[in-house]
Motif scaffolding. Structure first.
Motif, short mmCIF file in Angstrom:
data_model
loop_
_atom_site.label_atom_id
_atom_site.label_comp_id
_atom_site.label_asym_id
_atom_site.label_seq_id
_atom_site.Cartn_x
_atom_site.Cartn_y
_atom_site.Cartn_z
N ALA A 23 0.87 -1.17 0.00
CA ALA A 23 0.00 0.00 0.00
C ALA A 23 0.91 1.23 0.00
O ALA A 23 2.02 1.19 0.54
CB ALA A 23 -0.91 0.01 1.21
N ASP A 24 0.42 2.31 -0.60
CA ASP A 24 1.22 3.53 -0.70
C ASP A 24 1.58 4.12 0.66
O ASP A 24 2.62 4.74 0.83
CB ASP A 24 0.49 4.59 -1.53
CG ASP A 24 0.44 4.22 -3.01
OD1 ASP A 24 1.34 3.50 -3.50
OD2 ASP A 24 -0.50 4.67 -3.69
N TRP A 25 0.72 3.92 1.66
CA TRP A 25 0.93 4.51 2.99
C TRP A 25 1.83 3.66 3.88
O TRP A 25 2.14 4.05 4.99
CB TRP A 25 -0.42 4.72 3.67
CG TRP A 25 -1.30 3.51 3.63
CD1 TRP A 25 -2.30 3.26 2.72
CD2 TRP A 25 -1.25 2.36 4.48
NE1 TRP A 25 -2.87 2.04 2.97
CE2 TRP A 25 -2.26 1.46 4.03
CE3 TRP A 25 -0.47 1.99 5.57
CZ2 TRP A 25 -2.49 0.23 4.64
CZ3 TRP A 25 -0.70 0.76 6.17
CH2 TRP A 25 -1.71 -0.10 5.71
N CYS A 26 2.26 2.51 3.42
CA CYS A 26 3.00 1.54 4.22
C CYS A 26 4.51 1.82 4.19
O CYS A 26 5.14 1.71 3.14
CB CYS A 26 2.68 0.14 3.69
SG CYS A 26 3.76 -1.17 4.27
N GLY A 27 5.08 2.15 5.35
CA GLY A 27 6.51 2.43 5.43
C GLY A 27 7.40 1.26 5.03
O GLY A 27 8.30 1.42 4.19
N PRO A 28 7.19 0.06 5.60
CA PRO A 28 8.01 -1.08 5.20
C PRO A 28 7.88 -1.42 3.71
O PRO A 28 8.82 -1.91 3.10
CB PRO A 28 7.48 -2.22 6.08
CG PRO A 28 6.91 -1.54 7.29
CD PRO A 28 6.34 -0.25 6.76
N CYS A 29 6.70 -1.12 3.13
CA CYS A 29 6.52 -1.36 1.69
C CYS A 29 7.45 -0.46 0.89
O CYS A 29 8.01 -0.87 -0.13
CB CYS A 29 5.06 -1.10 1.28
SG CYS A 29 3.86 -2.16 2.10
N LYS A 30 7.62 0.77 1.37
CA LYS A 30 8.53 1.71 0.69
C LYS A 30 9.97 1.24 0.82
O LYS A 30 10.78 1.45 -0.08
CB LYS A 30 8.35 3.12 1.27
CG LYS A 30 7.01 3.71 0.92
CD LYS A 30 6.81 5.07 1.56
CE LYS A 30 5.41 5.58 1.22
NZ LYS A 30 5.10 6.82 1.88
N THR A 31 10.29 0.58 1.93
CA THR A 31 11.63 0.01 2.11
C THR A 31 11.86 -1.12 1.11
O THR A 31 12.97 -1.28 0.59
CB THR A 31 11.78 -0.52 3.55
OG1 THR A 31 11.58 0.56 4.46
CG2 THR A 31 13.14 -1.15 3.77
N MET A 32 10.81 -1.91 0.83
CA MET A 32 10.93 -3.05 -0.09
C MET A 32 11.07 -2.63 -1.55
O MET A 32 11.67 -3.36 -2.35
CB MET A 32 9.70 -3.96 0.02
CG MET A 32 9.72 -4.96 1.13
SD MET A 32 11.17 -6.05 1.18
CE MET A 32 11.17 -6.80 -0.43
N ALA A 33 10.54 -1.47 -1.93
CA ALA A 33 10.50 -1.07 -3.34
C ALA A 33 11.88 -1.12 -4.02
O ALA A 33 12.02 -1.77 -5.06
CB ALA A 33 9.86 0.31 -3.48
#
Length: 102
Positions: A23-33
């Protein structure tokens, strides 16, 4: 050109497909990108990486029982063969992809 269904996306002939539920709001997701970009580059032609926004595609997330994000699921011939929730290193993903490619 019509959009492909999720089923068509994960049934990529000849190569496994890594799905990133995020999800766009997810911090760990931004780390994974950037990690996923690195993995996609290292395994170009041997792995397809797709991203599924759980806010926009809730049905697909529910179908695969995604309860936390990021969740990565590796599909081989349309079947899930590995899944991991949370941040994963490029090396860990690489080992799983190599195993799936035989």
């Amino acid at each position: 050109m019509p959009k492909k269904s999720f089923s068509e996306l994960i049934n990529s002939p000849g190569m496994p497909v890594l799905v990133d539920f995020y999800a766009d709001w997810c911090g760990p997701c931004k780390t994974m990108a950037p990690i996923l970009e690195q993995v996609a580059g290292q395994h170009q032609g041997k792995l397809k990486v797709i991203k599924i926004d759980v806010d926009k595609h809730q049905g697909v997330a529910q179908q695969f029982r995604v309860q936390s994000i990021p969740t990565l699921i590796l599909f081989h011939k349309g079947q899930p063969v590995w899944r991991q929730a949370g941040v994963v290193s490029a090396a860990q993903i690489g080992q799983v992809v190599q195993g799936a490619n035989g």
